[in-house]
Design a protein around this motif. Structure first.
Motif, PDB file in Angstrom:
ATOM      1  N   LEU A 210       0.708  -1.209  -0.036  1.00 57.69           N
ATOM      2  CA  LEU A 210       0.126  -0.025  -0.214  1.00 57.69           C
ATOM      3  C   LEU A 210       1.020   1.223   0.075  1.00 57.69           C
ATOM      4  O   LEU A 210       0.597   2.313  -0.787  1.00 57.69           O
ATOM      5  N   PHE A 211       1.890   1.242   0.664  1.00 54.20           N
ATOM      6  CA  PHE A 211       3.138   2.292   0.756  1.00 54.20           C
ATOM      7  C   PHE A 211       3.438   2.573  -0.877  1.00 54.20           C
ATOM      8  O   PHE A 211       3.279   3.738  -1.022  1.00 54.20           O
TER       9      PHE A 211
ATOM     10  N   VAL B  43      -5.200   3.633 -15.694  1.00 55.42           N
ATOM     11  CA  VAL B  43      -5.300   2.213 -16.045  1.00 55.42           C
ATOM     12  C   VAL B  43      -4.066   1.634 -14.865  1.00 55.42           C
ATOM     13  O   VAL B  43      -4.525   0.501 -14.378  1.00 55.42           O
ATOM     14  N   VAL B  44      -2.866   2.295 -14.803  1.00 51.87           N
ATOM     15  CA  VAL B  44      -1.950   1.546 -13.795  1.00 51.87           C
ATOM     16  C   VAL B  44      -2.612   1.419 -12.577  1.00 51.87           C
ATOM     17  O   VAL B  44      -2.594   0.649 -11.808  1.00 51.87           O
ATOM     18  N   ALA B  45      -3.328   2.627 -11.942  1.00 47.06           N
ATOM     19  CA  ALA B  45      -3.948   2.617 -10.611  1.00 47.06           C
ATOM     20  C   ALA B  45      -4.918   1.466 -10.353  1.00 47.06           C
ATOM     21  O   ALA B  45      -5.042   0.849  -9.470  1.00 47.06           O
ATOM     22  N   PHE B  46      -5.702   1.411 -11.563  1.00 46.64           N
ATOM     23  CA  PHE B  46      -6.789   0.251 -11.520  1.00 46.64           C
ATOM     24  C   PHE B  46      -6.221  -1.058 -11.358  1.00 46.64           C
ATOM     25  O   PHE B  46      -6.570  -1.748 -10.294  1.00 46.64           O
ATOM     26  N   ILE B  47      -5.237  -1.340 -12.151  1.00 44.62           N
ATOM     27  CA  ILE B  47      -4.716  -2.626 -12.182  1.00 44.62           C
ATOM     28  C   ILE B  47      -3.878  -3.006 -10.673  1.00 44.62           C
ATOM     29  O   ILE B  47      -3.978  -3.859 -10.124  1.00 44.62           O
ATOM     30  N   TRP B  48      -3.003  -1.847 -10.422  1.00 42.90           N
ATOM     31  CA  TRP B  48      -2.060  -2.123  -9.116  1.00 42.90           C
ATOM     32  C   TRP B  48      -3.088  -1.920  -7.853  1.00 42.90           C
ATOM     33  O   TRP B  48      -2.886  -2.724  -7.040  1.00 42.90           O
ATOM     34  N   GLY B  49      -4.214  -1.225  -7.950  1.00 38.91           N
ATOM     35  CA  GLY B  49      -5.053  -1.063  -6.726  1.00 38.91           C
ATOM     36  C   GLY B  49      -5.730  -2.251  -6.535  1.00 38.91           C
ATOM     37  O   GLY B  49      -5.938  -2.704  -5.518  1.00 38.91           O
ATOM     38  N   SER B  50      -6.031  -3.097  -7.660  1.00 43.02           N
ATOM     39  CA  SER B  50      -6.985  -4.328  -7.623  1.00 43.02           C
ATOM     40  C   SER B  50      -5.939  -5.377  -6.864  1.00 43.02           C
ATOM     41  O   SER B  50      -6.553  -6.147  -5.979  1.00 43.02           O
ATOM     42  N   LEU B  51      -4.497  -5.268  -7.338  1.00 38.94           N
ATOM     43  CA  LEU B  51      -3.766  -6.205  -6.778  1.00 38.94           C
ATOM     44  C   LEU B  51      -3.423  -6.133  -5.157  1.00 38.94           C
ATOM     45  O   LEU B  51      -3.299  -6.954  -4.456  1.00 38.94           O
ATOM     46  N   VAL B  52      -3.362  -4.634  -4.684  1.00 34.61           N
ATOM     47  CA  VAL B  52      -3.166  -4.533  -3.328  1.00 34.61           C
ATOM     48  C   VAL B  52      -4.341  -4.746  -2.269  1.00 34.61           C
ATOM     49  O   VAL B  52      -4.392  -4.674  -1.093  1.00 34.61           O
TER      50      VAL B  52
END
Length: 247
Positions: free
Chosen positions: A94-95, A128-137
């Motif tokens: 998350l950091f 797009v990056v935030a959507f993918i990365w946020g889903s993973l975290v």
């Protein structure tokens, strides 16, 4: 000791963000040795040191012209951002994720403040990056998808309203602000979208009211309000206050 390391990393990050903030509007490229924004000469290594380089130059270029104070402020702000994230979440996924979100907001907000422009490929690519990365975290892909959609649709209606209310001149609310709302929604999720936007909307409203009052007294005021910059700052404040939590 760990706090100091985080601050140093934040200062270095701010220096890298400044390269993008300076180069995107001026050179439209990110590769190559940084140059002075006043003289165009390649910078020496010590001039690239975060904050210290600006202080050693006494805030002026080699030809005596002043260097904008916004650049050391970006470096200090980035350091404070990382330090606060570390205090809230420690080191972890998350950091790292919120470091990326903050970097996009800083780049977008400062460029909009200086040049009155929001770069589509930066903000939508970041979404797009935030959507993918946020889903993973663990933010939840449905939450992020709805946040981006609702943010975009809501601000698009505000954009159309601005075109109707200000037909004779450039609307004070542009498509860049719509894209920014998509990014904020896709980065924080639907349940954080409204509360995070309130801070920026409130600050922009206060400034707009001040401008209107100044005009009533015959004062010269700026024609354009960098609305996106206030939205970016508002989201940073929202997260820094510890309001962001995963589902």
């Amino acid at each position: 000791m760990m706090d100091l390391i985080v601050v140093v990393i934040g200062l270095v990050l701010g220096s890298l963000l400044n390269v993008m903030i300076i180069r995107l509007p001026r050179e439209r490229r990110l590769i190559g040795w940084p140059r002075c924004i006043r003289t165009g000469q390649p910078l020496r290594w010590w001039q690239l040191l975060p904050v210290i380089g600006w202080l050693l130059q006494r805030g002026r270029a080699a030809d005596g012209r002043p260097l904008p104070v916004i650049y050391p402020l970006v470096e200090i702000g980035s350091a404070l951002w990382l330090w606060r994230l570390y205090e809230l979440y420690g080191f972890g996924p998350l950091f790292a994720y919120l470091t990326f979100v903050g970097a996009i907001l800083i780049i977008t907000g400062v460029i909009d403040w200086i040049h009155r422009w929001i770069y589509t490929f930066v903000i939508l690519g970041g979404a797009v990056v935030a959507f993918i990365w946020g889903s993973l975290v663990g933010a939840g892909w449905r939450e992020l998808l709805l946040g981006g959609l609702i943010g975009g649709v809501g601000f698009f209606f505000l954009y159309l309203l601005a075109l109707i209310l200000f037909p004779a001149k450039s609307a004070p609310f542009g498509l860049g602000d719509v894209y920014l709302a998509i990014f904020i929604g896709a980065a924080l999720g639907l349940r954080h979208l409204g509360p995070a936007l309130i801070y920026g909307v409130f600050m922009a409203g206060l400034v707009a009211a001040g401008i209107l009052i100044a005009r009533r007294f015959g004062r010269q005021t700026p024609e354009y309000l960098p609305y996106g910059a206030y939205l970016c700052l508002g989201v940073l404040i929202y997260v820094a206050l510890g309001s962001y939590r995963l589902m």
